[in-house]
Design a protein around this motif. Sequence first.
Motif, mmCIF file in Angstrom:
data_model
loop_
_atom_site.group_PDB
_atom_site.id
_atom_site.type_symbol
_atom_site.label_atom_id
_atom_site.label_comp_id
_atom_site.label_asym_id
_atom_site.label_seq_id
_atom_site.Cartn_x
_atom_site.Cartn_y
_atom_site.Cartn_z
ATOM 1 N N LEU A 159 0.831 -1.196 0.000
ATOM 2 C CA LEU A 159 0.000 0.000 0.000
ATOM 3 C C LEU A 159 0.866 1.247 0.000
ATOM 4 C CD1 LEU A 159 -0.437 1.262 3.280
ATOM 5 C CD2 LEU A 159 -1.087 -1.125 3.374
ATOM 6 N N LEU A 160 0.258 2.330 -0.429
ATOM 7 C CA LEU A 160 0.917 3.637 -0.444
ATOM 8 C C LEU A 160 0.070 4.585 0.393
ATOM 9 C CD1 LEU A 160 3.033 5.658 -1.423
ATOM 10 C CD2 LEU A 160 1.663 5.977 -3.496
ATOM 11 N N LEU A 161 0.645 5.075 1.476
ATOM 12 C CA LEU A 161 -0.020 6.056 2.328
ATOM 13 C C LEU A 161 0.417 7.441 1.870
ATOM 14 C CD1 LEU A 161 0.733 4.370 5.772
ATOM 15 C CD2 LEU A 161 -1.367 4.200 4.430
ATOM 16 N N LYS A 162 -0.520 8.240 1.393
ATOM 17 C CA LYS A 162 -0.219 9.581 0.887
ATOM 18 C C LYS A 162 -0.502 10.624 1.963
ATOM 19 C CE LYS A 162 0.469 10.492 -2.996
ATOM 20 N NZ LYS A 162 1.743 10.742 -3.671
ATOM 21 N N HIS A 163 0.358 11.619 2.043
ATOM 22 C CA HIS A 163 0.160 12.795 2.890
ATOM 23 C C HIS A 163 -0.042 12.432 4.366
ATOM 24 C CE1 HIS A 163 -1.437 13.880 -1.215
ATOM 25 N NE2 HIS A 163 -0.295 14.537 -1.115
ATOM 26 N N VAL A 164 0.939 11.727 4.918
ATOM 27 C CA VAL A 164 0.929 11.360 6.337
ATOM 28 C C VAL A 164 2.170 11.942 7.010
ATOM 29 C CG1 VAL A 164 -0.434 9.263 6.021
ATOM 30 C CG2 VAL A 164 2.049 9.142 5.864
ATOM 31 N N ARG A 165 2.196 11.889 8.332
ATOM 32 C CA ARG A 165 3.323 12.422 9.096
ATOM 33 C C ARG A 165 3.939 11.298 9.903
ATOM 34 N NH1 ARG A 165 1.208 16.445 12.681
ATOM 35 N NH2 ARG A 165 3.370 16.899 13.141
ATOM 36 N N PRO A 166 4.961 10.593 9.337
ATOM 37 C CA PRO A 166 5.600 9.484 10.058
ATOM 38 C C PRO A 166 6.239 9.955 11.361
ATOM 39 C CG PRO A 166 6.274 9.507 7.748
ATOM 40 C CD PRO A 166 5.527 10.777 8.017
ATOM 41 N N MET A 167 5.885 9.314 12.449
ATOM 42 C CA MET A 167 6.422 9.623 13.783
ATOM 43 C C MET A 167 6.242 11.105 14.133
ATOM 44 S SD MET A 167 7.445 6.648 14.778
ATOM 45 C CE MET A 167 8.515 6.934 16.152
ATOM 46 N N GLY A 168 5.208 11.740 13.572
ATOM 47 C CA GLY A 168 4.930 13.140 13.860
ATOM 48 C C GLY A 168 5.817 14.111 13.115
ATOM 49 N N GLY A 169 6.594 13.619 12.146
ATOM 50 C CA GLY A 169 7.534 14.462 11.402
ATOM 51 C C GLY A 169 6.877 15.212 10.260
ATOM 52 N N ASN A 170 7.660 15.478 9.228
ATOM 53 C CA ASN A 170 7.195 16.229 8.068
ATOM 54 C C ASN A 170 6.213 15.417 7.235
ATOM 55 O OD1 ASN A 170 8.890 18.365 8.749
ATOM 56 N ND2 ASN A 170 10.585 17.535 7.561
ATOM 57 N N LEU A 171 5.352 16.116 6.523
ATOM 58 C CA LEU A 171 4.374 15.484 5.648
ATOM 59 C C LEU A 171 5.096 14.679 4.579
ATOM 60 C CD1 LEU A 171 1.279 15.491 5.465
ATOM 61 C CD2 LEU A 171 1.489 17.254 3.722
ATOM 62 N N SER A 172 4.761 13.392 4.456
ATOM 63 C CA SER A 172 5.447 12.488 3.533
ATOM 64 C C SER A 172 4.475 11.441 3.007
ATOM 65 C CB SER A 172 6.586 11.744 4.245
ATOM 66 O OG SER A 172 7.527 12.637 4.775
ATOM 67 N N ASP A 173 4.952 10.682 2.045
ATOM 68 C CA ASP A 173 4.265 9.497 1.560
ATOM 69 C C ASP A 173 5.054 8.293 2.050
ATOM 70 O OD1 ASP A 173 2.653 11.282 0.225
ATOM 71 O OD2 ASP A 173 3.472 10.841 -1.761
ATOM 72 N N VAL A 174 4.363 7.184 2.321
ATOM 73 C CA VAL A 174 5.012 5.967 2.817
ATOM 74 C C VAL A 174 4.591 4.806 1.924
ATOM 75 C CG1 VAL A 174 5.275 4.394 4.766
ATOM 76 C CG2 VAL A 174 4.998 6.845 5.185
ATOM 77 N N LEU A 175 5.567 4.147 1.309
ATOM 78 C CA LEU A 175 5.315 2.978 0.472
ATOM 79 C C LEU A 175 5.634 1.723 1.265
ATOM 80 C CD1 LEU A 175 4.582 1.769 -2.301
ATOM 81 C CD2 LEU A 175 7.010 1.967 -2.911
ATOM 82 N N VAL A 176 4.656 0.822 1.348
ATOM 83 C CA VAL A 176 4.799 -0.426 2.098
ATOM 84 C C VAL A 176 4.656 -1.589 1.126
ATOM 85 C CG1 VAL A 176 3.857 -1.831 3.968
ATOM 86 C CG2 VAL A 176 3.828 0.662 4.150
ATOM 87 N N ARG A 177 5.621 -2.513 1.179
ATOM 88 C CA ARG A 177 5.594 -3.723 0.345
ATOM 89 C C ARG A 177 5.641 -4.941 1.252
ATOM 90 N NH1 ARG A 177 4.073 -2.878 -4.794
ATOM 91 N NH2 ARG A 177 5.330 -1.317 -5.823
ATOM 92 N N CYS A 178 4.685 -5.834 1.089
ATOM 93 C CA CYS A 178 4.625 -7.073 1.893
ATOM 94 C C CYS A 178 4.705 -6.769 3.384
ATOM 95 C CB CYS A 178 5.705 -8.048 1.477
ATOM 96 S SG CYS A 178 5.543 -8.600 -0.220
ATOM 97 N N GLY A 179 4.086 -5.678 3.807
ATOM 98 C CA GLY A 179 4.047 -5.327 5.219
ATOM 99 C C GLY A 179 5.290 -4.648 5.756
ATOM 100 N N VAL A 180 6.252 -4.323 4.886
ATOM 101 C CA VAL A 180 7.511 -3.696 5.312
ATOM 102 C C VAL A 180 7.646 -2.343 4.619
ATOM 103 C CG1 VAL A 180 10.027 -3.916 5.329
ATOM 104 C CG2 VAL A 180 8.603 -5.940 5.629
ATOM 105 N N ILE A 181 8.004 -1.312 5.385
ATOM 106 C CA ILE A 181 8.191 0.015 4.798
ATOM 107 C C ILE A 181 9.364 -0.036 3.832
ATOM 108 C CG2 ILE A 181 8.814 2.420 5.251
ATOM 109 C CD1 ILE A 181 7.397 2.138 7.945
ATOM 110 N N GLN A 182 9.093 0.313 2.578
ATOM 111 C CA GLN A 182 10.131 0.302 1.553
ATOM 112 C C GLN A 182 10.706 1.699 1.323
ATOM 113 O OE1 GLN A 182 8.790 -0.974 -2.303
ATOM 114 N NE2 GLN A 182 10.842 -1.177 -3.109
ATOM 115 N N LYS A 183 9.852 2.737 1.430
ATOM 116 C CA LYS A 183 10.331 4.079 1.106
ATOM 117 C C LYS A 183 9.469 5.126 1.818
ATOM 118 C CE LYS A 183 11.303 6.944 -2.960
ATOM 119 N NZ LYS A 183 11.258 6.997 -4.424
#
Length: 84
Positions: free
Chosen positions: A22-46
């Motif tokens: 899945l691709l999470l768009k416009h989120v704040r990982p660990m409360g940081g800057n606005l980012s996108d998070v790409l997850v592959r097979c349950g593991v954060i890839q980017k």
Amino acid sequence: MQLSESIDSDPNINPGQAKGDLLLKHVRPMGGNLSDVLVRCGVIQKISPEIQPPADGTKLYEGENALVFPGLVNAHAHVDKNLL
């Protein structure tokens, strides 16, 4: 409904697609800057400010500035009390 609930109950996941893709768009990982998070097979890839959706049908979720944290586990235990 929380994002995790909508992912787990999503009937639109393709049978050939890993459930953790899945691709999470416009989120704040660990409360940081606005980012996108790409997850592959349950593991954060980017984690990047702007990730283009992959062409393989990866599920896209709009985070709407939500905070993203790793799963929280309560590992606290009183081992000596478990033996009683």
